[in-house]
Motif scaffolding. Structure first.
Motif, mmCIF file in Angstrom:
data_model
loop_
_atom_site.group_PDB
_atom_site.id
_atom_site.type_symbol
_atom_site.label_atom_id
_atom_site.label_comp_id
_atom_site.label_asym_id
_atom_site.label_seq_id
_atom_site.Cartn_x
_atom_site.Cartn_y
_atom_site.Cartn_z
ATOM 1 N N GLU A 135 0.863 -1.176 0.000
ATOM 2 C CA GLU A 135 0.000 0.000 0.000
ATOM 3 C C GLU A 135 0.903 1.231 0.000
ATOM 4 O O GLU A 135 1.672 1.458 0.942
ATOM 5 C CB GLU A 135 -0.901 0.008 1.235
ATOM 6 N N THR A 189 1.946 5.348 -0.164
ATOM 7 C CA THR A 189 1.466 6.612 0.386
ATOM 8 C C THR A 189 0.784 7.417 -0.705
ATOM 9 O O THR A 189 1.132 7.332 -1.892
ATOM 10 C CB THR A 189 2.640 7.423 0.950
ATOM 11 N N GLU A 190 -0.194 8.212 -0.332
ATOM 12 C CA GLU A 190 -0.968 8.973 -1.311
ATOM 13 C C GLU A 190 -0.344 10.324 -1.633
ATOM 14 O O GLU A 190 -0.678 10.934 -2.644
ATOM 15 C CB GLU A 190 -2.385 9.187 -0.785
ATOM 16 N N HIS A 191 0.526 10.830 -0.787
ATOM 17 C CA HIS A 191 1.095 12.160 -0.989
ATOM 18 C C HIS A 191 2.623 12.078 -0.949
ATOM 19 O O HIS A 191 3.202 11.138 -0.416
ATOM 20 C CB HIS A 191 0.596 13.138 0.076
ATOM 21 N N GLU A 223 7.457 7.588 -3.996
ATOM 22 C CA GLU A 223 6.534 6.530 -3.656
ATOM 23 C C GLU A 223 7.104 5.727 -2.489
ATOM 24 O O GLU A 223 8.198 5.168 -2.576
ATOM 25 C CB GLU A 223 6.302 5.612 -4.859
#
Length: 229
Positions: A79, A81-83, A87
């Motif tokens: 999974e 990170t979104e921000h 990556e």
């Protein structure tokens, strides 16, 4: 192959025969999904391996009641990170899917409940089934043939004549029962100290009856009837 046809000396009679049986299931199938999640990939895999071993040992402890046990897909997914520019892996998610088929429905209720009470475990089912070689299928086909013969005799009797010969018998469809599922599903959960004080009461799982059907088409010749008003 020529299509059979009748003549004045040997009229052709075509009938259908159908049968539908309602029977008790022979097998119950459940699926078990084991999950694990951790920031460390190796720890996630180790947790998943431990849960898989524990679950397999539990299912196998039911001995001959378990007719089939298999491992399906295994997945370990990062999974991200979104921000942020780079990556980075926030956590790893692991899943293993198992399938078990049981013939003892009393033990099925106990096993299903124990599995559903385990940490990060999801249980789906049960699906009620017949064995592929179940004698029920043969019984349905025989009853469909008997109905076709009986129907042909009735038509011939209505014309004051008799059947002469069977020309063709065709199986037009033996319908396998579709697996039916109880409205039971337990999602993944985490165990707490309160949960481990005592084992949960077994669920009351009532097997659902299955429907098996067969259809045939039969062609007969008849002795020439004497047609009169």
């Amino acid at each position: 192959m020529t299509t059979p046809h009748g003549t004045p000396d040997a009229p052709l009679l075509i009938v259908r025969g159908e049968a539908e049986l309602e029977v008790e299931p022979e097998i119950a199938r459940i699926t078990v999904t084991l999950s694990a999640r951790n920031r460390d990939r190796r720890t996630t895999l180790d947790d998943l391996t431990r849960r898989n071993t524990t679950t397999l040992d539990l299912i196998k402890s039911y001995g001959d009641a378990v007719e089939h046990l298999s491992t399906g897909t295994l997945s370990l997914t990062p999974e991200l990170t979104e921000h942020g520019r780079d990556e980075r892996v926030r956590a790893y998610h692991g899943h293993i899917h198992l399938t078990a088929e049981l013939t003892d429905f009393t033990l099925l209720a106990e096993l299903t409940t124990r599995l559903a009470d385990m940490e990060l475990t999801r249980v789906d089912g049960p699906w009620w089934l017949l064995r592929p070689d179940s004698p029920v299928h043969r019984q349905a086909r025989r009853e469909a043939v008997r109905e076709a013969v009986q129907r042909a005799h009735e038509y011939a009797h209505a014309l004051d004549t008799t059947l002469a010969a069977l020309i063709e018998l065709a199986d037009t469809g033996t319908e396998q029962p579709r697996p039916t599922r109880m409205p039971f599903e337990r999602g993944a959960r985490r165990a707490s100290p309160a949960d481990t004080d005592q084992a949960p009461e077994p669920l009351d799982l009532e097997p659902r009856k299955l429907r098996v059907s067969a259809q045939v088409s039969a062609q007969f010749t008849m002795a020439p009837p004497t047609l009169r008003n």
